[in-house]
Write a protein that holds these residues in place. Sequence first.
Motif, PDB file in Angstrom:
ATOM      1  N   ASP A   1       0.860  -1.183   0.000  1.00  0.00           N
ATOM      2  CA  ASP A   1       0.000   0.000   0.000  1.00  0.00           C
ATOM      3  C   ASP A   1       0.894   1.230   0.000  1.00  0.00           C
ATOM      4  O   ASP A   1       1.912   1.272   0.707  1.00  0.00           O
ATOM      5  N   PHE A   2       0.487   2.232  -0.775  1.00  0.00           N
ATOM      6  CA  PHE A   2       1.283   3.464  -0.796  1.00  0.00           C
ATOM      7  C   PHE A   2       0.393   4.656  -1.133  1.00  0.00           C
ATOM      8  O   PHE A   2      -0.541   4.547  -1.927  1.00  0.00           O
TER       9      PHE A   2
ATOM     10  N   GLU B   1      -5.135  10.245  -0.253  1.00  0.00           N
ATOM     11  CA  GLU B   1      -5.134   9.884  -1.671  1.00  0.00           C
ATOM     12  C   GLU B   1      -4.268   8.651  -1.902  1.00  0.00           C
ATOM     13  O   GLU B   1      -3.118   8.751  -2.342  1.00  0.00           O
ATOM     14  N   PRO B   2      -4.783   7.454  -1.618  1.00  0.00           N
ATOM     15  CA  PRO B   2      -3.992   6.228  -1.842  1.00  0.00           C
ATOM     16  C   PRO B   2      -3.708   6.023  -3.319  1.00  0.00           C
ATOM     17  O   PRO B   2      -4.568   6.243  -4.176  1.00  0.00           O
ATOM     18  N   ILE B   3      -2.471   5.600  -3.611  1.00  0.00           N
ATOM     19  CA  ILE B   3      -2.058   5.357  -4.994  1.00  0.00           C
ATOM     20  C   ILE B   3      -2.053   3.858  -5.295  1.00  0.00           C
ATOM     21  O   ILE B   3      -2.591   3.422  -6.311  1.00  0.00           O
ATOM     22  N   LEU B   4      -1.430   3.067  -4.428  1.00  0.00           N
ATOM     23  CA  LEU B   4      -1.402   1.608  -4.579  1.00  0.00           C
ATOM     24  C   LEU B   4      -2.191   0.975  -3.448  1.00  0.00           C
ATOM     25  O   LEU B   4      -2.054   1.378  -2.279  1.00  0.00           O
ATOM     26  N   ARG B   5      -2.973  -0.046  -3.792  1.00  0.00           N
ATOM     27  CA  ARG B   5      -3.798  -0.723  -2.790  1.00  0.00           C
ATOM     28  C   ARG B   5      -3.554  -2.225  -2.860  1.00  0.00           C
ATOM     29  O   ARG B   5      -3.861  -2.863  -3.870  1.00  0.00           O
ATOM     30  N   ASP B   6      -2.947  -2.754  -1.821  1.00  0.00           N
ATOM     31  CA  ASP B   6      -2.788  -4.207  -1.685  1.00  0.00           C
ATOM     32  C   ASP B   6      -2.222  -4.826  -2.964  1.00  0.00           C
ATOM     33  O   ASP B   6      -2.724  -5.830  -3.473  1.00  0.00           O
ATOM     34  N   LEU B   7      -1.145  -4.221  -3.475  1.00  0.00           N
ATOM     35  CA  LEU B   7      -0.568  -4.658  -4.749  1.00  0.00           C
ATOM     36  C   LEU B   7       0.387  -5.826  -4.519  1.00  0.00           C
ATOM     37  O   LEU B   7       1.333  -5.716  -3.727  1.00  0.00           O
ATOM     38  N   SER B   8       0.162  -6.925  -5.216  1.00  0.00           N
ATOM     39  CA  SER B   8       1.030  -8.104  -5.101  1.00  0.00           C
ATOM     40  C   SER B   8       1.267  -8.689  -6.485  1.00  0.00           C
ATOM     41  O   SER B   8       0.326  -8.839  -7.281  1.00  0.00           O
ATOM     42  N   PHE B   9       2.520  -8.983  -6.784  1.00  0.00           N
ATOM     43  CA  PHE B   9       2.873  -9.686  -8.016  1.00  0.00           C
ATOM     44  C   PHE B   9       4.304 -10.188  -7.891  1.00  0.00           C
ATOM     45  O   PHE B   9       5.065  -9.739  -7.038  1.00  0.00           O
ATOM     46  N   ARG B  10       4.659 -11.129  -8.767  1.00  0.00           N
ATOM     47  CA  ARG B  10       6.017 -11.684  -8.796  1.00  0.00           C
ATOM     48  C   ARG B  10       6.542 -11.637 -10.220  1.00  0.00           C
ATOM     49  O   ARG B  10       5.828 -11.998 -11.169  1.00  0.00           O
TER      50      ARG B  10
ATOM     51  N   GLN C   1       3.714   2.331   2.736  1.00  0.00           N
ATOM     52  CA  GLN C   1       3.119   2.395   4.076  1.00  0.00           C
ATOM     53  C   GLN C   1       2.842   0.992   4.638  1.00  0.00           C
ATOM     54  O   GLN C   1       2.818   0.796   5.852  1.00  0.00           O
ATOM     55  N   ARG C   2       2.633   0.036   3.737  1.00  0.00           N
ATOM     56  CA  ARG C   2       2.375  -1.344   4.175  1.00  0.00           C
ATOM     57  C   ARG C   2       2.920  -2.298   3.127  1.00  0.00           C
ATOM     58  O   ARG C   2       3.028  -1.956   1.955  1.00  0.00           O
ATOM     59  N   GLY C   3       3.255  -3.492   3.568  1.00  0.00           N
ATOM     60  CA  GLY C   3       3.757  -4.505   2.669  1.00  0.00           C
ATOM     61  C   GLY C   3       5.268  -4.408   2.521  1.00  0.00           C
ATOM     62  O   GLY C   3       5.952  -3.612   3.176  1.00  0.00           O
TER      63      GLY C   3
ATOM     64  N   GLY D   1      14.609 -12.446  -3.150  1.00  0.00           N
ATOM     65  CA  GLY D   1      14.234 -12.997  -1.849  1.00  0.00           C
ATOM     66  C   GLY D   1      14.611 -12.152  -0.659  1.00  0.00           C
ATOM     67  O   GLY D   1      14.344 -12.553   0.483  1.00  0.00           O
ATOM     68  N   GLN D   2      15.209 -10.998  -0.855  1.00  0.00           N
ATOM     69  CA  GLN D   2      15.643 -10.156   0.249  1.00  0.00           C
ATOM     70  C   GLN D   2      14.882  -8.834   0.212  1.00  0.00           C
ATOM     71  O   GLN D   2      14.772  -8.188  -0.835  1.00  0.00           O
ATOM     72  N   ASP D   3      14.357  -8.443   1.394  1.00  0.00           N
ATOM     73  CA  ASP D   3      13.645  -7.170   1.508  1.00  0.00           C
ATOM     74  C   ASP D   3      14.596  -6.029   1.117  1.00  0.00           C
ATOM     75  O   ASP D   3      15.706  -5.934   1.641  1.00  0.00           O
TER      76      ASP D   3
END
Length: 620
Positions: A385-386, A392-401, A432-434, A440-442
Amino acid sequence: MAGSDFQRVKRLGRYLGRDRRRLTLTLVLLIPVAVAGAIQPLLVGQAIAVLRRVGGAANESVIPLFQGLDSTVAIRLIILMLLGSVLVRLALQGVQSFNIQAVGQRLTARIRKDLFAHAMSLSLRFHDRMPVGKLLTRLTSDVDALAEVFGSGAVGVLGDLVSLLVIAVSMLLIEWRLGLLLLVTQLPVTFVIVWLQRRYRKANYRVREELSQLNADFQENLQGLEVVQMFRREAVNGDRFQRTGLAYRSAVNGTIFFDSSISAFLEWVSLGAVALVLALGGWMVTSGAMGLGTLTTFILYSQRLFDPLRQMAERFTQIQGGLTAVERIGELLEEPLEIVDHGAASGSTFDSRGGSTVDPKVGPTLLQNASSSQARGEVIFEDVDFAYRKDEPILRDLSFRIAPGEHVALVGPTGSGKTTVIRLLCRLYEPQRGRILLDGQDIRSLPLQELRRQLGVVLQDTFLFSGTVADNLRLDRPLDDQKLQEVCRDLGLDPLLGRLPEGLDTALRERGGNLSSGERQLLAVARVAIRNPTVLVMDEATAFMDPSTEATLQRDLDRLLNRRTAVVIAHRLATVEAADRILVLRRGSLIEQGTHLQLRASGGLYAELADLQERGLARL
């Protein structure tokens, strides 16, 4: 001084550590300078006393040094001592002034260097809300005002205090009654000056803010000069700039009022003190309680007594302006670093996960090394999330590989979050989240140097620094001229360099103003290729190139992309079709993904955008 001011000054005081010797010498010289200044009124009074004694006056007080001397010899000695005191004082003040200015300039350079480094380390979120003109004001005029606090201001106030103390002691020793009377008058004067200085401090802060806005408006109009002239906004923007200038003038007038009030108040009080000394001293002379020489000494002392106060008032004005600068600079230095580096990257040619970071001295060309190196670069977004602003949220619960070596295109309407994905991957902002993983490394646990060494970014809006073409290609890479020539030849830059008057040594104007948009973008692709990144990120890298230049570059881009992860923001259908997978974003959410054929067959948003572009009605 408020507690916060004291803490900021104490924190900034560490910059003076290297100049401890100069400062110590300057402080030691304060005493002889003050004594040399205080002895002059005494010598003038003694000259009058000696002459009066020759005339038969019995109530004149002459110090023992001159009592046994002939009047002519005594006067000559007094003149020599007076001349010596003047010369000594001037010489010592010259040494003091040189040392103070030297310390001030050293201080300015050190603080400005740290301010620049800190400003460069702050995240884009801070710079989004801080106009460039306001930041420049803090780096220039605020730092100069701060130098006066640690230089002429603070040291000058100490010198004035020492002079005041020496004069006070001298007056009390010569005639304690008149001396005490003059010193008592200083108490209300001090309170009034402090009151006025507090008002000046507030007015000066407003001046700094208005000056920052003035610089910000000026810088904005210069950057947008082309738009201003094309849309004939000169008059409108001129009126706006005039209003900003009037606000700045009004703020400056406020400081002038308080500054002149202090000066006028001190002049009136000093004249009143002289009148009081003349009245009481004249009565004491006529009554025989004091000699004319002593009265003359006190008249001169009463004038000199207010000189340190007058200078202190002027220096306090400097100090108040400097404290305003301390506050503003302190706010910038105290601005927290949102993007925190977790350590310097290793100097090894291989990272901790085995990804290659090719040494520029190894191998015939970087592009050949890139094609033979093992593909790395798995990118994962997990529940990201960002928002640039909370509402004004721009990204919501975005997940992909994105798999290692996979080529992925990001597609979506304007404002869907495509550029934000790139900014988060490059860690220009923090989600802000995620979390975001690279192999494999943050990425938050990776040193910034290591992260950005693995990411090669080509933006649509290319930025070039003033300097030579070679400087803009090298940036942080220690490539020699021969190696750089080989890389440029492999990238097909020879036609471009042949058109430039001095090839790689051609000087570029600010932002590469003497090159076309396509040429600037060609150099941007080349400087990324030189770094042999693990993950290549492109925001329509060929958008501004003519078909001939694009065709020449496409062959080298294919070699650059070989066995390397690529994330492409694409607006043209031809670019999207070549991707292994397409991610379709809308309002910050991933709504579709698949190949070009799969998404066209599904009939979703991508199919609509592709149909519109085929008809020339939209971009992807």
